[in-house]
Design a protein around this motif. Structure first.
Motif, mmCIF file in Angstrom:
data_model
loop_
_atom_site.group_PDB
_atom_site.id
_atom_site.type_symbol
_atom_site.label_atom_id
_atom_site.label_comp_id
_atom_site.label_asym_id
_atom_site.label_seq_id
_atom_site.Cartn_x
_atom_site.Cartn_y
_atom_site.Cartn_z
ATOM 1 N N GLN A 193 2.702 32.044 34.783
ATOM 2 C CA GLN A 193 2.133 31.450 33.581
ATOM 3 C C GLN A 193 3.165 31.597 32.475
ATOM 4 N N THR A 194 3.422 30.525 31.744
ATOM 5 C CA THR A 194 4.413 30.579 30.684
ATOM 6 C C THR A 194 4.097 29.545 29.612
ATOM 7 N N ASN A 195 4.546 29.831 28.408
ATOM 8 C CA ASN A 195 4.463 28.828 27.341
ATOM 9 C C ASN A 195 5.875 28.379 26.955
ATOM 10 N N TYR A 196 6.832 28.693 27.800
ATOM 11 C CA TYR A 196 8.223 28.316 27.604
ATOM 12 C C TYR A 196 8.560 27.284 28.672
ATOM 13 N N ASP A 197 9.031 26.122 28.283
ATOM 14 C CA ASP A 197 9.149 25.015 29.227
ATOM 15 C C ASP A 197 10.504 24.870 29.920
ATOM 16 N N LYS A 198 11.453 25.735 29.610
ATOM 17 C CA LYS A 198 12.770 25.616 30.238
ATOM 18 C C LYS A 198 12.877 26.561 31.429
ATOM 19 N N VAL A 199 13.338 26.047 32.542
ATOM 20 C CA VAL A 199 13.610 26.840 33.729
ATOM 21 C C VAL A 199 15.068 26.587 34.090
ATOM 22 N N VAL A 200 15.861 27.660 34.208
ATOM 23 C CA VAL A 200 17.286 27.520 34.512
ATOM 24 C C VAL A 200 17.517 28.089 35.906
ATOM 25 N N TYR A 201 17.951 27.244 36.809
ATOM 26 C CA TYR A 201 18.044 27.598 38.222
ATOM 27 C C TYR A 201 19.374 28.210 38.646
ATOM 28 N N LYS A 202 20.370 28.200 37.769
ATOM 29 C CA LYS A 202 21.679 28.769 38.107
ATOM 30 C C LYS A 202 22.201 29.586 36.936
ATOM 31 N N PHE A 203 22.810 30.729 37.241
ATOM 32 C CA PHE A 203 23.407 31.543 36.183
ATOM 33 C C PHE A 203 24.483 30.757 35.444
ATOM 34 N N ASP A 204 25.219 29.921 36.164
ATOM 35 C CA ASP A 204 26.277 29.117 35.540
ATOM 36 C C ASP A 204 25.730 28.198 34.449
ATOM 37 N N ASP A 205 24.463 27.805 34.547
ATOM 38 C CA ASP A 205 23.867 26.894 33.576
ATOM 39 C C ASP A 205 23.256 27.617 32.373
ATOM 40 N N MET A 206 23.347 28.944 32.328
ATOM 41 C CA MET A 206 22.767 29.712 31.210
ATOM 42 C C MET A 206 23.742 29.891 30.050
ATOM 43 N N GLU A 207 24.961 29.377 30.199
ATOM 44 C CA GLU A 207 25.993 29.491 29.165
ATOM 45 C C GLU A 207 26.221 30.948 28.760
ATOM 46 N N LEU A 208 26.288 31.822 29.778
ATOM 47 C CA LEU A 208 26.536 33.239 29.543
ATOM 48 C C LEU A 208 28.012 33.462 29.236
ATOM 49 N N ASP A 209 28.290 34.545 28.510
ATOM 50 C CA ASP A 209 29.657 34.968 28.267
ATOM 51 C C ASP A 209 30.377 35.064 29.621
ATOM 52 N N GLU A 210 31.614 34.607 29.647
ATOM 53 C CA GLU A 210 32.382 34.567 30.897
ATOM 54 C C GLU A 210 32.468 35.948 31.560
ATOM 55 N N ASN A 211 32.684 36.988 30.770
ATOM 56 C CA ASN A 211 32.796 38.334 31.343
ATOM 57 C C ASN A 211 31.453 38.861 31.825
ATOM 58 N N LEU A 212 30.382 38.481 31.166
ATOM 59 C CA LEU A 212 29.045 38.840 31.641
ATOM 60 C C LEU A 212 28.760 38.124 32.958
ATOM 61 N N LEU A 213 29.101 36.860 33.032
ATOM 62 C CA LEU A 213 28.896 36.096 34.263
ATOM 63 C C LEU A 213 29.668 36.722 35.425
ATOM 64 N N ARG A 214 30.877 37.183 35.164
ATOM 65 C CA ARG A 214 31.652 37.892 36.194
ATOM 66 C C ARG A 214 30.899 39.141 36.650
ATOM 67 N N GLY A 215 30.297 39.863 35.696
ATOM 68 C CA GLY A 215 29.523 41.053 36.029
ATOM 69 C C GLY A 215 28.271 40.722 36.826
ATOM 70 N N VAL A 216 27.621 39.626 36.477
ATOM 71 C CA VAL A 216 26.414 39.193 37.189
ATOM 72 C C VAL A 216 26.738 38.918 38.653
#
Length: 150
Positions: free
Chosen positions: A14-37
């Motif tokens: 159940q959610t009231n937030y309508d965005k679902v992001v299926y890939k970490f690459d699509d979350m626009e995370l910091d490059e170094n954080l993405l490397r850590g993920v």
């Protein structure tokens, strides 16, 4: 899919937030954080991560409940790390846990995810020196703690 991560059926969410992001690459995370993920072993976000990381990053209040092993710690850790201003050497995020063991586990996850980032994480768990805690808090950006009973 990472070990310990299970699929959740859409009807259970159940959610009231309508965005679902299926890939970490699509979350626009910091490059170094993405490397850590990816270095931590996450390949694709779990159901809770798909729905809760972005609203936390965007500054929304989030109440999330999920079974053990579904990626909750990763969810709030990734979101917190994305929001940290690495130029500010002072506490910016506080993560509270009900037990010392869980607080230390959360600290390890955050440190692993932040491995390629210039971020310091300190655990305030009681049973340690007040002086050590004061020193650790001086330049930690993320503090993980638990209740101290006097």
């Amino acid at each position: 899919m990472s070990e310990g991560i299970t699929d959740i059926e859409e009807s259970q969410i159940q959610t009231n937030y309508d965005k679902v992001v299926y890939k970490f690459d699509d979350m626009e995370l910091d490059e170094n954080l993405l490397r850590g993920v990816f270095g931590y072993g996450f390949e694709e976000p779990s159901a809770i991560q798909q729905r809760a990381i972005m609203p936390i990053i965007e500054g929304h209040d989030v109440l999330a409940q999920a079974q053990s092993g579904t990626g909750k710690t990763g969810t709030f850790s990734i979101a917190a790390l994305q929001r940290i201003d690495t130029s500010v050497k002072a506490p910016q995020a506080l993560m509270l846990a009900p037990t010392r063991e869980l607080a230390l586990q959360i600290q390890k996850v955050v440190m692993a995810l932040a491995f390629h980032m210039d971020i310091k994480v300190h655990a305030c768990i009681g049973g340690t020196s007040f002086v050590e805690d004061a020193e650790g808090l001086r330049d930690a950006q993320i503090v993980v703690g638990t209740q101290v009973v006097f």
